[in-house]
Design an enzyme around this catalytic site. Structure first.
Site, short mmCIF file in Angstrom:
data_model
loop_
_atom_site.label_atom_id
_atom_site.label_comp_id
_atom_site.label_asym_id
_atom_site.label_seq_id
_atom_site.Cartn_x
_atom_site.Cartn_y
_atom_site.Cartn_z
N SER A 1 -10.77 -0.65 3.20
CA SER A 1 -9.98 -0.81 4.43
C SER A 1 -9.60 0.56 4.99
CB SER A 1 -8.69 -1.57 4.15
OG SER A 1 -8.99 -2.79 3.54
N GLU B 1 -5.20 4.08 6.20
CA GLU B 1 -4.85 3.86 4.78
C GLU B 1 -5.28 5.01 3.86
OE1 GLU B 1 -5.54 -0.13 2.90
OE2 GLU B 1 -6.48 1.08 1.36
N ARG C 1 0.84 -1.21 0.00
CA ARG C 1 0.00 0.00 0.00
C ARG C 1 0.87 1.27 0.00
NH1 ARG C 1 -2.91 -3.72 -0.63
NH2 ARG C 1 -4.94 -4.13 0.31
C1 LIG Z 1 -15.33 -0.71 -1.14
C2 LIG Z 1 -13.85 -0.41 -1.34
C3 LIG Z 1 -12.97 -1.46 -1.48
C4 LIG Z 1 -11.60 -1.21 -1.68
N1 LIG Z 1 -10.75 -2.26 -1.82
C5 LIG Z 1 -9.43 -2.05 -2.02
C6 LIG Z 1 -8.54 -3.16 -2.18
O1 LIG Z 1 -8.94 -4.31 -2.16
N2 LIG Z 1 -7.23 -2.89 -2.37
C7 LIG Z 1 -6.75 -1.61 -2.43
O2 LIG Z 1 -5.54 -1.44 -2.63
N3 LIG Z 1 -7.57 -0.54 -2.29
C8 LIG Z 1 -8.89 -0.73 -2.09
N4 LIG Z 1 -9.74 0.34 -1.93
C9 LIG Z 1 -9.19 1.70 -1.94
C10 LIG Z 1 -9.28 2.42 -3.31
O3 LIG Z 1 -10.23 1.81 -4.13
C11 LIG Z 1 -7.94 2.44 -4.04
O4 LIG Z 1 -6.96 3.06 -3.25
C12 LIG Z 1 -8.03 3.20 -5.38
O5 LIG Z 1 -6.83 3.06 -6.10
C13 LIG Z 1 -8.33 4.69 -5.21
O6 LIG Z 1 -8.63 5.19 -6.50
P1 LIG Z 1 -9.41 6.56 -6.68
O7 LIG Z 1 -9.37 6.88 -8.13
O8 LIG Z 1 -10.74 6.47 -6.06
O9 LIG Z 1 -8.46 7.55 -5.90
P2 LIG Z 1 -8.87 8.81 -5.01
O10 LIG Z 1 -9.55 8.31 -3.78
O11 LIG Z 1 -9.57 9.82 -5.81
O12 LIG Z 1 -7.42 9.34 -4.62
C14 LIG Z 1 -6.57 8.61 -3.78
C15 LIG Z 1 -5.23 9.34 -3.69
O13 LIG Z 1 -4.59 9.32 -4.96
C16 LIG Z 1 -4.37 10.64 -5.44
N5 LIG Z 1 -4.62 10.59 -6.89
C17 LIG Z 1 -5.74 10.14 -7.51
N6 LIG Z 1 -5.58 10.18 -8.84
C18 LIG Z 1 -4.34 10.68 -9.07
C19 LIG Z 1 -3.59 10.99 -10.25
N7 LIG Z 1 -4.07 10.77 -11.48
N8 LIG Z 1 -2.34 11.52 -10.09
C20 LIG Z 1 -1.82 11.75 -8.87
N9 LIG Z 1 -2.49 11.49 -7.72
C21 LIG Z 1 -3.73 10.95 -7.83
C22 LIG Z 1 -5.34 11.52 -4.68
O14 LIG Z 1 -4.88 12.87 -4.58
C23 LIG Z 1 -5.37 10.82 -3.33
O15 LIG Z 1 -4.24 11.20 -2.57
C24 LIG Z 1 -11.12 0.12 -1.73
C25 LIG Z 1 -12.03 1.19 -1.60
C26 LIG Z 1 -13.38 0.92 -1.41
C27 LIG Z 1 -14.35 2.07 -1.29
#
Ligand SMILES: Cc1cc2nc3c(=O)[nH]c(=O)nc-3n(C[C@H](O)[C@H](O)[C@H](O)COP(=O)(O)OP(=O)(O)OC[C@H]3O[C@@H](n4cnc5c(N)ncnc54)[C@H](O)[C@@H]3O)c2cc1C
Length: 347
Positions: free
Chosen positions: A246, A342, A164
């Site tokens: 998580s 996280e 992570r």
């Molecule tokens: C129900 C659920 C289940 C999940 N299961 C998992 C799992 O099994 N494994 C896991 O690893 N994660 C899991 N996650 C967490 C999440 O889905 C991941 O971390 C995912 O990669 C976040 O993507 P996002 O586009 O929503 O990012 P955001 O939430 O929009 O952003 C997350 C971070 O990344 C930065 N960011 C986003 N896009 C960019 C970009 N293009 N350039 C630079 N920085 C950027 C943001 O500024 C922020 O700091 C889960 C979340 C939920 C709600």
């Protein structure tokens, strides 16, 4: 490029916390991105990046220009008998990438099915699930430096992936905006089934629909179906019950610490990391201390997965963090382990 003022971003974050961005702009092209960054520089505004909003804890007022990344596109760069190399726009939806890859016979990401969010955010925390992490199929990414506006290609080594974790949570934190990600897929059929619950679910689904189980015939599509089945049965859908998945990272501790904890909890669950350390599922500790299913100040510890905090009343990040702090204090008091949060705070 269209910059809006005082935009409600609550609908764009899966925890559904109230949050307003001072300025907000959707980024659909490289040109949008460069113009928005120049605008922020000229106005002296900070920049905050938002993808699918599934791993963020926003403040109620974000005193910045929020860039909502919507960069789409996929390009097959190489396609041989054994491998395919594909470049994806950062705004593509991660789960759609997984399904697209499978439908094209490109394998390696099936264990990561149904993880919410965008492709561009996946490298930030090296998304992982069921024994596989993004880094297993990662080739490189392209990012724009927020200050110089220059493009930089990050190799896998430069991303410095960990559990992570990546360089984008360390020295490159808040310095780059990821615009494209290139992955390398296998074209030969194989299945990563080290995670015991995954194998038993593949078997269960197989017997249900196809009769006697034939492990030698398991396909990546079977794996994806089992992952989807497991996730849907254990994790709350953010559309119905706001959450960020998580809430805490699984702590990695020294072997001596595990031995100490075994005195108290002989049934403690641990996974080997290397010869000196082990990973303890944070959800197991939280469950053991009686938090599972509890509601604290309107925020709930999910009844099927203690690692997930849900926000049914759409309360603020501060309220959710107060509940998280109570859990952290309890785990620290009873195990001596400091749980780390996280999701990323954005302000
Ligand atoms: C129900 C659920 C289940 C999940 N299961 C998992 C799992 O099994 N494994 C896991 O690893 N994660 C899991 N996650 C967490 C999440 O889905 C991941 O971390 C995912 O990669 C976040 O993507 P996002 O586009 O929503 O990012 P955001 O939430 O929009 O952003 C997350 C971070 O990344 C930065 N960011 C986003 N896009 C960019 C970009 N293009 N350039 C630079 N920085 C950027 C943001 O500024 C922020 O700091 C889960 C979340 C939920 C709600």
């Amino acid at each position: 490029m269209h910059i809006q003022e005082k935009v409600n971003i609550q609908p764009f974050v899966t925890l559904a916390v109230p949050a307003v961005a001072k300025f907000y702009c959707e980024i659909h092209s490289q040109q949008d991105l460069l113009e928005a960054l120049r605008w922020a520089q000229a106005k002296g505004e900070r920049v905050v990046v938002l993808g699918g909003g599934s791993n963020v804890l926003p403040d109620e007022f974000i005193n910045a220009l929020v860039l909502h990344i919507k960069l789409l596109g996929k390009e097959v760069l190489q396609n041989t008998d054994t491998q395919a190399e594909v470049q994806f726009g950062a705004g593509e939806v991660w789960h759609e990438l997984v399904m697209w890859a499978l439908s094209n016979g490109f394998y390696g990401v099936e264990n990561l099915a149904l993880i919410p969010g965008t492709v561009g955010a996946a490298p930030i925390q090296n998304i992982g699930a069921y024994g596989v992490e993004l880094e297993h199929c990662f080739k490189s990414l392209t990012a724009v430096n927020r200050d110089t506006l220059h493009e930089k290609i990050f190799t896998k080594a430069e991303c410095d992936f960990g559990y992570r974790d990546s360089v984008f949570k360390k020295i490159a934190k808040d310095k780059y905006i990821i615009t494209q990600v290139t992955l390398v897929f296998n074209k030969t059929i194989s299945a990563a089934l080290d995670y015991p619950a995954l194998l038993s679910t593949v078997e269960l689904l197989w017997q249900h629909s196809r009769g006697p189980f034939k492990p030698e015939l398991i396909s990546p599509i079977d794996v994806a179906n089992a992952v989807i089945h497991l996730r849907q049965s254990k994790l709350p859908d953010p559309q119905q019950l706001p959450n960020v998945g998580s809430f805490f990272k699984n702590p990695v501790v020294a072997n001596a610490k595990v031995e100490e904890l075994k005195q108290r909890w002989p049934d403690i669950v641990v996974f080997n990391v290397d010869e000196n350390t082990k990973k303890i599922p944070a959800g197991w500790l939280i469950d053991k201390l009686g938090w599972k299913g509890k509601e604290v100040n309107g925020v709930t510890v999910h009844k099927q997965q203690a690692l997930v905090l849900t926000n049914p009343n759409k309360l603020s990040t501060a309220c959710v963090l107060a509940t998280a702090s109570a859990i952290q204090a309890s785990v620290l008091q009873h195990s001596g382990i400091a749980l780390e949060i996280e999701p990323q705070c954005i302000a």
